[in-house]
Design an enzyme around this catalytic site. Structure first.
Site, PDB file in Angstrom:
ATOM      1  N   GLY A   1      -4.707   3.707   6.137  1.00  0.00           N
ATOM      2  CA  GLY A   1      -4.186   4.030   4.815  1.00  0.00           C
ATOM      3  C   GLY A   1      -5.285   4.542   3.926  1.00  0.00           C
ATOM      4  O   GLY A   1      -6.429   4.725   4.361  1.00  0.00           O
TER       5      GLY A   1
ATOM      6  N   ILE B   1      -4.123  -0.199  14.606  1.00  0.00           N
ATOM      7  CA  ILE B   1      -2.674  -0.024  14.595  1.00  0.00           C
ATOM      8  C   ILE B   1      -2.189   0.748  13.369  1.00  0.00           C
ATOM      9  O   ILE B   1      -1.001   1.031  13.254  1.00  0.00           O
ATOM     10  CB  ILE B   1      -1.943  -1.382  14.678  1.00  0.00           C
ATOM     11  CG1 ILE B   1      -2.363  -2.305  13.540  1.00  0.00           C
ATOM     12  CG2 ILE B   1      -2.171  -2.045  16.016  1.00  0.00           C
ATOM     13  CD1 ILE B   1      -1.598  -3.626  13.525  1.00  0.00           C
TER      14      ILE B   1
ATOM     15  N   VAL C   1      -5.958  -0.927   9.435  1.00  0.00           N
ATOM     16  CA  VAL C   1      -5.308  -2.130   9.951  1.00  0.00           C
ATOM     17  C   VAL C   1      -5.561  -2.231  11.456  1.00  0.00           C
ATOM     18  O   VAL C   1      -5.387  -1.262  12.190  1.00  0.00           O
ATOM     19  CB  VAL C   1      -3.794  -2.115   9.674  1.00  0.00           C
ATOM     20  CG1 VAL C   1      -3.152  -3.422  10.147  1.00  0.00           C
ATOM     21  CG2 VAL C   1      -3.531  -1.905   8.198  1.00  0.00           C
TER      22      VAL C   1
ATOM     23  N   MET D   1      -6.749   3.003   1.506  1.00  0.00           N
ATOM     24  CA  MET D   1      -7.708   1.989   1.109  1.00  0.00           C
ATOM     25  C   MET D   1      -8.289   1.213   2.281  1.00  0.00           C
ATOM     26  O   MET D   1      -9.371   0.655   2.165  1.00  0.00           O
ATOM     27  CB  MET D   1      -7.049   0.985   0.156  1.00  0.00           C
ATOM     28  CG  MET D   1      -6.545   1.592  -1.137  1.00  0.00           C
ATOM     29  SD  MET D   1      -5.808   0.312  -2.163  1.00  0.00           S
ATOM     30  CE  MET D   1      -7.225  -0.748  -2.376  1.00  0.00           C
ATOM     31  N   ALA D   2      -7.555   1.138   3.378  1.00  0.00           N
ATOM     32  CA  ALA D   2      -7.977   0.234   4.451  1.00  0.00           C
ATOM     33  C   ALA D   2      -7.512   0.729   5.805  1.00  0.00           C
ATOM     34  O   ALA D   2      -6.702   1.648   5.910  1.00  0.00           O
ATOM     35  CB  ALA D   2      -7.433  -1.173   4.188  1.00  0.00           C
TER      36      ALA D   2
ATOM     37  N   ASP E   1       3.433  -0.890  -5.775  1.00  0.00           N
ATOM     38  CA  ASP E   1       3.337   0.212  -4.808  1.00  0.00           C
ATOM     39  C   ASP E   1       4.488   0.123  -3.795  1.00  0.00           C
ATOM     40  O   ASP E   1       4.279   0.247  -2.603  1.00  0.00           O
ATOM     41  CB  ASP E   1       1.989   0.173  -4.088  1.00  0.00           C
ATOM     42  CG  ASP E   1       1.675   1.496  -3.385  1.00  0.00           C
ATOM     43  OD1 ASP E   1       2.270   2.521  -3.758  1.00  0.00           O
ATOM     44  OD2 ASP E   1       0.857   1.496  -2.447  1.00  0.00           O
TER      45      ASP E   1
END
Length: 673
Positions: A22, A19, A27, A24-25, A136
């Site tokens: 980013g 969904i 989702v 870093m990751a 952030d």
């Protein structure tokens, strides 16, 4: 990314779909089989999971954030490590990011920006009270739900992400919102989040962030050295007070910003109550003037009120002291000693002897509650000092009447006691905000934030606006509102759907069919097909007669190209050559029959040749072609008599030569047989 779909983490979380992604990751949407609910799972990218120190900090920070509980913060349910994967389990949000919302809508209405900023500030206030700095804050990390509420996300990895100090292109999304101290790699505190919130407010109000550039480094340098264009230069519709709050939060010097999210919330709330308010943010040291502490502004409200027309108080400049002669010095010394002795005497009198000369009589406090302040005669109460205190809004007490008093009525107090009266300013008032083009849910939330306990009524109307959009209000915008007032929101149900009945088209001419369709507001597509029917006769319609369809629906119809003469070749048609006659064989000819003008009823056509019926059929007057004719194929050799009957009455007769294809003798309007 898709290679995780279908996996079961910790025998509990089933990965369903991606969904979001980013820097870093990634989702994923997942199902928790233990609690049977949908969740969001953020899985760290492989290159980060390989860093042991990063993973340690990631788990520590995420577990700390899991302790947060606030309606404006995305809940963190779990932090885990499974199958060499580090992941966070979070609340699944049914909504879009603030960034996506701004991309769809562009510049936000200032009331909507205030609504979102207030909720973000509340989330930061809660996190800061728990010692957590987000680091952030940006529109990408702020989720907007369908009901218009806001949830701030990514608290769990904000601090860990600060370890990555390199400003790569992947960081461009964040560098637009970082504080100057972050850009310089300096010490960060809660005020850094407030700077980022100020940048987000700037973007909501103007449509773009204050600084931009081709590289992350160039943007970061602007945060450190540049000065942002005031928002009202770009959008004059922004109220001055909201611009001041935005720019104060964005102050480059950390000591010139809001000290806390709570302080910023106070100003946002004061502005919400009075959009015409302006603020004065003075960072100069307080003047050295003997004064009562109560004269200094203690709250955002007081700062706002003091800001109206009040000049900034500065420390008085000390003038150089001139040398005086010794005589003047001695005189000044005696004066100082005399004043000191006088002050000591006054103190001793007040401390030891004043009570012997002061009345200790106790009197009952009179009742002022319910009285009009203007009608209170202070001189009628010599035993008390009457002071008129604050005027506050009260929905139940008439304006100008006393709401309460301190001390309360009937209390026994010493004579000379001060009685402070609180006066009603009448019902709470505010002006009707502009909620046109907002969704119903957002409009109701904005009205609810006025704290007037408004009675909201929804009236649905069809319009060209999207369904669920507010199209008008009663009262109209900027009208004064009072507590408990009824407000009507007229909400669009979308364009009105008009149903029309499909007419019968079979057997009609092309022109007649088009006319009937256009009368009902229906569209059409016409296709010519081979057929035995007369040319331009409708032989097919895609939607049957009598069905109801939306106005503007397209009906596909087919019309006949007309029958072909079996003895005519394509070359004959093109060259317009006469029919070929084969001696000794019957000839098939197309006989044209003229119909009576102005017929209004169905006509039954019967054709006889030499007294023998050849064919019989009916014709609807609406299906008659423009030439007012019909036709029939007949075969024969030599001359034959042809009679045409309409509704049993002979209308024409002729002698027809089949060999030549011409009429030998024609007789019109003969008597009925």
């Amino acid at each position: 990314m898709e290679n995780y779909i279908g996996r079961l983490l910790d025998h509990r979380y089933e990965i369903l779909e991606v969904i979001g992604t980013g820097g870093m990751a990634v989702v994923y949407k997942a199902r928790c089989h233990r609690l049977n609910r949908l969740v969001a799972i953020k899985i760290l990218k492989d290159e980060l999971s390989e860093d042991a120190e990063f993973r340690r900090r990631f788990h520590a920070e995420s577990q700390a954030v899991a302790m947060l509980s606030h309606p404006n913060i995305v809940n963190v349910y779990d932090v885990s490590h499974s199958d060499n994967l580090d992941y966070i389990v979070m609340e699944l949000i049914d909504g879009i990011t603030l960034k996506q919302y701004m991309e769809q809508k562009g510049i936000l209405n200032w009331r909507e920006a205030l609504h979102f900023a207030t909720q973000i500030a509340k989330a930061l206030e809660h996190a800061h009270s728990r010692g957590i700095i987000h680091r952030d804050i940006k529109p990408h990390n702020i989720m907007i739900l369908k009901d218009g509420s806001v949830k701030v996300a990514d608290f769990g990895i904000a601090r860990v992400s600060s370890a990555q100090s390199t400003l790569t292109r992947e960081a461009l999304g964040s560098v637009h919102y970082i504080s100057p101290e972050q850009a310089k790699g300096g010490r960060i505190d809660f005020r850094s989040d407030l700077y980022s919130l100020g940048v987000v407010m700037y973007e909501m109000l103007t449509g773009h962030p204050p600084y931009d550039g081709e590289t992350p480094v160039s943007v970061a340098i602007q945060h450190i050295n540049a000065k942002a264009i005031p928002p009202r230069v770009l959008n004059p519709q922004i109220p001055e007070g909201l611009e001041q709050i935005t720019m104060h939060a964005m102050a480059a010097d950390v000591d010139e910003r809001y000290e806390s999210a709570t302080q910023m919330l106070q100003d946002l709330d004061e502005f919400r109550k009075d959009p015409h308010i302006t603020f004065r943010f003075d960072n100069a040291p307080p003047p050295v003037v003997p004064s009562d502490r109560s004269s200094q502004p203690r709250s955002a409200a007081e700062r706002a009120v003091r800001g109206k027309g009040e000049s900034v108080r500065r420390r008085p400049t000390q003038q150089p002291v001139k040398k005086k002669n010794n005589a003047a010095g001695l005189i000044a010394g005696f004066i100082v000693i005399a004043l000191a002795l006088t002050a000591i005497g006054v103190f001793l009198y007040s401390f030891f002897f004043a009570e012997f000369f002061t009345s200790t009589e106790e009197v009952a406090v009179p009742s002022f509650v319910g009285m009009f302040a203007d009608e209170i005669d202070v001189g009628a109460y010599p035993n008390f000092q009457i002071r008129f205190g604050d005027r506050i809004n009260d929905d139940t007490v008439e304006q100008g009447r006393v709401i309460s008093q301190d001390p309360a009525a009937d209390r026994m107090v010493k004579s000379g006691t001060v009685i402070t009266l609180t006066i009603s300013a009448g019902p709470s008032t505010d002006s009707m905000p502009d909620v046109i083009d907002y969704t119903q849910a957002n409009a109701e939330m904005i009205l609810g934030n006025l704290a007037l306990n408004l009675q909201i009524i929804i009236q649905e109307e069809s319009s060209d606006q999207p369904a669920g959009t507010v199209i008008r209000t009663d009262p109209v915008r900027e009208t004064a509102l009072t507590a408990g007032q009824t407000v009507v929101l007229y909400v669009s149900t979308g364009p009105e759907i008009k149903l029309v009945e499909v007419p019968g088209l079979l057997g009609l001419t092309r022109e007649k069919a088009v006319e009937k369709l256009e009368e009902r507001g229906l569209l059409y597509e016409i296709t010519e097909v081979d057929g035995e029917e007369a040319k331009d006769t409708v032989t097919f319609q895609s939607i049957e007669q009598g069905q109801e369809v939306k106005e503007g629906t397209t009906i596909n119809i087919q019309v006949s190209k007309g029958p072909e003469d079996p003895l005519d070749s394509e070359e004959d048609d093109e060259d317009n050559e006469p029919d070929v006659t084969i001696p000794g064989f019957p000839q098939t000819r197309l006989i044209t029959i003229k119909l009576p003008e102005g017929a209004t009823e169905t006509m039954e056509i019967t054709v006889k040749m030499d007294g023998v019926v050849q064919d019989s059929w009916t014709i609807d007057p609406e299906t008659v072609n423009a030439q007012n004719e019909t036709s029939i194929y007949l075969s024969g050799m030599g001359v034959h008599r042809i009679d045409v009957y309409i509704n049993g009455i002979i209308m024409s007769t002729m002698n027809y030569d089949f060999d030549t294809g011409t009429e030998a003798v024609e007789v019109d309007e003969v008597d009925e047989e």
